[in-house]
Write an enzyme that holds these catalytic residues in place. Structure first.
Site, PDB file in Angstrom:
ATOM      1  N   GLY A 255       0.816  -1.215   0.000  1.00  0.00           N
ATOM      2  CA  GLY A 255       0.000   0.000   0.000  1.00  0.00           C
ATOM      3  C   GLY A 255       0.851   1.268   0.000  1.00  0.00           C
ATOM      4  N   ASP A 256       2.034   1.199   0.598  1.00  0.00           N
ATOM      5  CA  ASP A 256       2.926   2.365   0.630  1.00  0.00           C
ATOM      6  C   ASP A 256       3.452   2.671  -0.771  1.00  0.00           C
ATOM      7  OD1 ASP A 256       2.597   2.322   3.426  1.00  0.00           O
ATOM      8  OD2 ASP A 256       4.270   0.925   3.634  1.00  0.00           O
TER       9      ASP A 256
END
Length: 316
Positions: A255-256
């Site tokens: 997700g980062d």
């Protein structure tokens, strides 16, 4: 310039242990040590995308010194507030034979009001040259759950686009500051809206509910892409991005990478669908490597050709 903020920074150790068995002695086949915490992970992904980025936050003790040294070793520009407490160490044990991953995270330091005010002073200074400020990760002990909301509100008033990537009450309260983007994963979104999300209609409901709480744009990330609500040309549009099926090495930090690529694409003037396609591809590429925020941009570009992006229609 993009500023990423990590209050609960960590020294992340990823240990690869084939055929892991509890209660047995093992020898690791590989060990990777990186500076960690969600904001730092986003900074690492932005650095790989050749975006100008400064990582800031709180770092304390010998572990804090090691975190700063690791960032410097990766040529990631950083400017941390040094605190009295000892920064945490987090350990990820990866079993490549079964795909099982086990995370062990320490609590982290307790932070004083004086240390928080020092951080806010640094943020006010850095925000002068920032297009985007990313607040990401959990809050350390002693920090009020409204910290992100207060900090984001001040920066929004200064005309800075604020990204918020956290969970629970800090996320709920942070939404009141009307951040430019929030990016919860599915579990975090379910906590926020109070129900499980199973199909497109559920995710559409969640996107709208989170936007109504204050977010200008919303991503809900999944293992195979994301759902997104994007405001453009005075319209609100909703999308689904689906990535090809891959055999993951490690899903931590996907997700980062997705967030970093989306912010990069928007700042570079990419259209919404292309920005989402590239972002989902970056998230997919990151699961092929151990270490949060690490991915091969060339591999992400290759995967982008297989990412499906389509617009969702709200049912009246």
């Amino acid at each position: 310039m993009i500023v990423t903020v990590t209050l609960n920074s960590a020294l992340d150790r990823s240990v690869t242990v084939p055929i892991l068995q509890l209660g047995q002695r093992h020898r690791a086949s590989d060990v990777l040590t990186l500076a960690g915490g969600k904001g730092i992970n986003v900074a690492r992904a932005l650095k790989r995308l050749e975006m100008p980025v400064v990582a800031t936050g709180l770092a304390g003790g010998r572990t804090g010194t090691r975190i700063v040294e690791e960032l410097t070793g990766e040529s990631i520009l950083n400017d941390f507030v040094r605190i009295a407490g000892e920064s945490r160490t987090s350990t990820l044990v990866v079993d490549p034979t079964s795909g099982m991953q086990t995370e062990i995270n320490e609590w982290g330091p307790k932070v004083s009001e004086i240390e928080l005010e020092m951080l806010m002073e640094k943020l006010r200074y850095l925000a002068r040259g920032a297009e985007v400020v990313v607040f990401a990760g959990s809050l350390p002990r002693g920090v009020d759950e409204g910290f992100y909301a207060d900090a984001a509100r001040e920066l929004v008033r200064r005309g800075v686009r604020v990204v918020l990537d956290t969970e629970g009450e800090p996320l709920r309260r942070g939404l009141e500051a009307e951040p430019w983007l929030v990016s919860p994963n599915q579990h975090e979104a379910e906590q926020l809206v109070g129900q499980e999300l199973d199909d497109d209609d559920d995710f559409l409901m969640a996107l709208d509910a989170i936007a109504e709480l204050g977010a200008r744009n919303v991503h809900v990330t999944l293992e195979n892409g994301c759902f997104a609500l994007v405001r453009e040309d005075r319209q609100v549009r909703r999308y689904r991005a689906v990535t090809p099926r891959l055999e993951p090495v490690s899903v931590v930090g996907a997700g980062d990478a997705l967030l970093a690529q989306w912010v990069t694409s928007v700042l570079e003037g990419q259209g919404t669908e292309e920005a989402l396609r590239l972002a989902a591809a970056a998230g997919a590429a990151s699961v092929l490597e151990v270490g949060a925020g690490r991915f091969d941009p060339a591999e992400a570009r290759r995967l982008a050709a297989a990412v499906e992006v389509y617009e969702l229609q709200r049912v009246s």
